[in-house]
Each structure stands twice: as C-alpha cells, then as structure tokens.
Scaffold this active site. Structure first.
Site, PDB file in Angstrom:
ATOM      1  N   HIS A   1      10.389  -4.891  -4.011  1.00 27.49           N
ATOM      2  CA  HIS A   1       9.844  -5.231  -5.325  1.00 27.49           C
ATOM      3  C   HIS A   1      10.119  -6.680  -5.703  1.00 27.49           C
ATOM      4  O   HIS A   1       9.378  -7.267  -6.482  1.00 27.49           O
ATOM      5  CB  HIS A   1      10.291  -4.213  -6.371  1.00 27.49           C
ATOM      6  CG  HIS A   1       9.512  -2.957  -6.205  1.00 27.49           C
ATOM      7  ND1 HIS A   1       8.210  -2.839  -6.607  1.00 27.49           N
ATOM      8  CD2 HIS A   1       9.786  -1.816  -5.537  1.00 27.49           C
ATOM      9  CE1 HIS A   1       7.738  -1.674  -6.247  1.00 27.49           C
ATOM     10  NE2 HIS A   1       8.677  -1.018  -5.588  1.00 27.49           N
TER      11      HIS A   1
ATOM     12  N   CYS B   1      -3.919  -0.820  -1.628  1.00 29.18           N
ATOM     13  CA  CYS B   1      -3.287  -1.537  -2.736  1.00 29.18           C
ATOM     14  C   CYS B   1      -1.864  -1.975  -2.388  1.00 29.18           C
ATOM     15  O   CYS B   1      -1.159  -2.501  -3.238  1.00 29.18           O
ATOM     16  CB  CYS B   1      -3.281  -0.704  -4.005  1.00 29.18           C
ATOM     17  SG  CYS B   1      -2.344   0.816  -3.844  1.00 29.18           S
TER      18      CYS B   1
HETATM   19  C1  PEP Z   1       2.804   0.981  -1.868  1.00 29.94           C
HETATM   20  O1  PEP Z   1       3.732   1.740  -1.579  1.00 29.94           O
HETATM   21  O2  PEP Z   1       2.134   0.341  -1.017  1.00 29.94           O
HETATM   22  C2  PEP Z   1       2.425   0.800  -3.282  1.00 29.94           C
HETATM   23  C3  PEP Z   1       1.350   0.101  -3.611  1.00 29.94           C
HETATM   24  O3  PEP Z   1       3.249   1.324  -4.223  1.00 29.94           O
HETATM   25  P1  PEP Z   1       4.643   0.635  -4.693  1.00 29.94           P
HETATM   26  O4  PEP Z   1       4.754  -0.695  -3.999  1.00 29.94           O
HETATM   27  O5  PEP Z   1       4.582   0.510  -6.164  1.00 29.94           O
HETATM   28  O6  PEP Z   1       5.646   1.631  -4.205  1.00 29.94           O
END
Ligand code: PEP
Ligand code: MG
Length: 528
Positions: free
Chosen positions: A186, A477
């Site tokens: 993140h 995504c």
């Molecule tokens: C992913 O896991 O690719 C995603 C888009 O969700 P997050 O990064 O919020 O876990």
C-alpha cells in the site's frame, strides 16, 4: 553513501530527511520502584507537555493555512489541564509511573468521547495522538507518525500502514523511502496515487539522520546523501490523454479507468479524463473511523464521487478490510495468518450488517446519480460467495454486480463465477501474492511477487478465458495495469479495460497506442 532499494513510483526528488516516528507501545503497568520520588515523577508530565507544545508551536509558526491551525490546536491539547492533572494525580496517589499514568488518563478521556458518539467520538483519535507524543517525549524519542516539519521533506519509514498515510500531505512530502514493502504494497499504491517518487526495500535508510540532504532517484531505485540539490521535486511529466480509451494500433479501444480512494482522488481522475472509476476502494474513505459510518454519511461520500463521472462507469468495491488494511470498526479475532483469514468479503460472516448497510447506502447514492454505478466484492473464492453477494446487492436494487478476481481459486473457476454475475475485475496485487505465496509487503520477495511471473500470467489468462466463456467483461485494477510495459500484456491476455492511478493513464495510453491486440497476444505467448 548510496542506499539501493526498489523504485515503485517513478521520479526524482531532493530534500532534507525526516524519519517517521515509531508507534508508541502501551507502557507497562508496574508501580514506581520503592523509594522513587513520586512528586518528581509527577513533575515530568507537565515538563513533557511543555516540550511537546513548544515543538508543535514552532512547526505551526513555520507552516501555513489549515496545517498551522491543526498544529496549534494539537499544541493546546498537549497542555490540556484535565489530561495532565488526572495523570499527575495517578502518579501521586497510586505511585503509577508517568508514562502509564498518562496512558490511563488519556484512555479515560478518549473512552468518554467515544461513548458520546458522533463528532465527539472522532476526537478520541486526537487525544490518543497527543498521548503518544507525550509518551515519546517522556522517553526522549521522536514523535510517532508522520513528522510535522514545516518545510517539504523526504519521508523515511520502516513501513507505512494505510492509516499512517491518511494524513500525509503531498505538498509536504517530496518522496517516500521505506525499509520494507513490496511493489504491490500500500505504500507503493499510495505513492503512485499521489505522484510521489518512492523506493521500498531500502535497508539502512533508517540510519540516515534527520535533516540530512538527500537525493532520491526512484527511476533507478536509490537514495543518496551526497546531494547538494535544493529541496524540490524533480518529477517527470507525462504526455496528455483526452479520454475515450486507449486506441490500439488496430483501432481497438481499451477504456482507461481510475482507481480512487477519496473524493479528491475522484476529482483528480475526472481532471485526468479517466473513462470512469474502475475501483473505488471504499475502505480508504473510512479508514480512520472507530465507529461504522452511518448510512447517510456513506451516501454523501458516494454521491460526491459519483457526481464526478456522469454517464460513466463507477465500480464501487465493498469494504476490503482485514490483513494489511485493518479497519478499527471491523474487528477480527487474533489470527495466526491474517492474509488467509477473515478479510475482504469474508468479513461479512463476522459483520453481516455492515455489508448490507453499505450496499443500501450505495444503492441510495446511485438513485438519481448519472454515473453507471456497479458494485464488486473483494477476495471472492467460491461460487456460493458470488451468488450470495449478487443476491444481497440485487435485494437493495443494485443492478450491475460483480466480483474481484484476486485468488487463484477465483481465476481458475472464473467461467462459473462470472456466469453468475455481470462484471469482474482482476486484482493482480493479491492474485500475485496468493499465486506465488509471496507477501506483497516484503521487498525481498519483489521478484517472486511480479505479475510477469509465468504462473501469474497463466492465471490471468485463465480468468480472461473464463470471462469470455461467460460473456462477462473483465478489467484489471491491480498495480500491473498502471505499468506501461505490462498493460499491453494484460490487454493481450484478454482484459477489456484497465484501471489505475489517474497519473499513470497518459503513459499507459501512449504505450498501448503502439501495438495491435494481436501483437500483444504474441508477446504473451513468448512470455508464458
Ligand atoms: C489487488 O489486490 O490487486 C487490488 C486491486 O486490491 P488491493 O490492492 O486494494 O488489495
Ligand atoms: Mg486486493
């Protein structure tokens, strides 16, 4: 000295270092040792408060606008007589050491604010912030959390949790450097979202003293203290994009959507001419809450975001809480392995009402909105979960309902899962970590945790083939969609749209324009 890491958000920046303060642990509840002077111990409390308040006022004096006001208000709270006197009383009457006394007094105030609810409950977090600053001062440590320096700086941290970064001001921070964290962590997502150059896996960066002038080169992946450059961002500019999808060399259009986590992000996405929102991470809207946001509050937030994209798709992901994104109002019992535990859609087992209220709020916000609102659920693994989510969403009147494909189980059974819903989005960040058994937060596993690994590409291909059989559109995504190199590969594998941080859209559009879908497919076959 040059410290190497992994560049996860491009660009260069020069500026003074500010090290992030470590979180403050709860002090032990031992009593003062025999013979210790409790009056002197009690006096340490106002002394720490004076020190903290003076530092905050110095920073406020150098800052401007709202930032200065927040710093001044925090300084005032640090000298709050109710807090200080209650803590001193505990030291004098119960021989509680100063740190423990401050902790207990602050908890009592924070607890009463939470019991009052509403805007009072939100202030509990401020009380705990001040408590932690006072405890750090008592220990002689730097204040915890994001530093409050008035001049822009390069932020260095061991790691950044989503909640740490909520208050990060992109005008203040020139670049991010962390010791841990992988390309899909993140920290990396946040840095790309804010357009901040960032390096993860920079072992040794915590040893750089505060104030040292450094140069961060996230394109090459290093930070150096041999810098004489003036503090500034040396960011690279991207070619313009005017919307309507990336046009491949054969004329195929691939919608380029935005990943957003706030109203400001949605505004930035609209300004970047994104073709809609492909992922609204709703957990980011409410990550600092200790209480579940009410339905009217949620409706207001969603409506503001929907208003940015009239006649465009807006894909709302229901709360993806747990593991690396804990939400204080959705507690999980302690688990040995949280990434494999209660997170994402599974949270509905523990807190079913929260999901149903969120769906009701999304449905209400969608009424009368011009945006084409859709919902997707995170961390789906089975057909039963898919059907249950579709039923719950339809029950409140949401028409287009889908799932995230971010586990190997969902990728391998996508034909069945996607026949039961209307839309799908591949979360390559989690799909990669679960396929390669490589934690996305660990920089040492960055190579294993790459979407370009053949096993990950094979699962993306399987997910896309299943979607084609089911006749369901399937976007991507995860962070891979924002990588101009990988974007072509994803389209070649069958992705029908890509969703990314708005800042990445122009570069991805430019990269896709140079190739036909057939060329992208051929490249995939040579990579698999
Ligand atoms: C992913 O896991 O690719 C995603 C888009 O969700 P997050 O990064 O919020 O876990
Ligand atoms: Mg995910």
């Amino acid at each position: 000295m040059r410290i190497r890491g992994i560049g996860v958000s491009p660009g260069r920046a020069a500026g003074p270092v500010r090290q992030m303060g470590e979180p403050v642990p709860a002090p032990s509840d031992d009593a003062l040792p025999e013979g210790a002077d409790s009056a002197a111990e009690a006096e340490r409390i106002p002394a720490a408060a004076r020190e903290v308040a003076a530092e905050l006022r110095r920073s406020a004096g150098r800052a401007a606008g709202e930032g200065a006001e927040i710093l001044a208000a925090t300084a005032q709270m640090a000298e709050d007589p109710a807090l200080l006197q209650a803590a001193q009383e505990l030291v004098r009457t119960r021989r509680t050491p100063a740190p423990r006394a401050l902790w207990a007094a602050a908890e009592q105030i924070a607890g009463s604010l939470e019991a009052l609810g509403g805007p009072f409950a939100e202030r509990a977090a401020d009380v705990r912030d001040v408590r932690d600053r006072l405890l750090a001062a008592l220990r002689g440590d730097r204040p915890p959390g994001i530093p409050t320096a008035a001049e822009p700086f390069v932020l260095i941290a061991q790691d950044l949790a989503p909640a740490d970064t909520a208050g990060l001001d992109p005008a203040q921070v020139l670049a991010l450097v962390t010791v841990v964290g992988g390309p899909q962590s993140h920290t990396a997502i946040l840095a790309r979202r804010l357009g901040l150059p960032a390096i993860v896996g920079a072992a040794g960066a915590r040893e750089i003293p505060d104030g040292t002038a450094v140069l961060v080169d996230a394109d090459e992946g290093w930070v150096s203290d041999e810098s004489t450059a003036q503090p500034r961002a040396l960011r690279t500019s991207a070619p313009p994009y005017s919307g309507g999808g990336a046009v491949l060399a054969d004329g195929t259009r691939v919608p380029l959507l935005a990943n957003v986590g706030s109203v400001q992000d949605a505004e930035a996405a609209a300004a970047a001419h994104a073709d809609g929102i492909g992922l609204l991470r709703t957990e980011f809207l409410f990550q600092d809450r200790t209480r579940e946001p009410s339905i009217p509050e949620q409706v207001r937030a969603y409506r503001e975001i929907f208003a940015q994209f009239p006649d465009r798709p807006v894909v709302v992901r229901t709360l993806d809480a747990g593991a690396d994104k804990p939400l204080p109002f959705l507690p999980v019992p302690a688990e040995p392995n949280p990434d494999l535990g209660m997170r994402g859609y599974r949270m509905a087992q523990l807190h079913p009402g929260v999901l149903d209220r969120q769906l009701a709020a999304i449905a209400r916000a969608a009424q009368g909105a011009a945006a084409q609102v859709q919902v997707i659920a995170p961390m789906i693994t089975t057909l039963a979960e898919t059907e249950e989510f579709v039923a719950r969403s339809r029950a409140v009147g949401i028409e287009r309902v889908g799932i995230m494909i971010e586990t190997p189980a969902a990728a391998l059974t996508s034909a069945q899962l996607l026949a039961a819903c209307d839309v799908a989005s591949i979360g390559t960040n989690d799909l990669t970590q679960y396929t390669m058994a490589a934690d996305r937060r660990i920089s040492g596993l960055a190579e294993l945790g790459s979407v370009a690994q053949p096993a990950v590409l094979a699962l993306i291909a399987a997910a896309c083939e299943g979607a084609a059989v089911a006749g369901t559109p399937i976007g991507v995504c995860g962070e891979a969609a924002a990588d101009p190199e990988l974007a072509g590969l994803l389209v070649g594998l069958g992705a029908t749209s890509l969703s990314m941080t708005p800042r990445a859209i122009p570069a991805v559009a430019a990269a896709l324009a140079g190739q036909t879908r057939q060329q992208a497919r051929d490249r995939v076959h040579s990579d698999l």
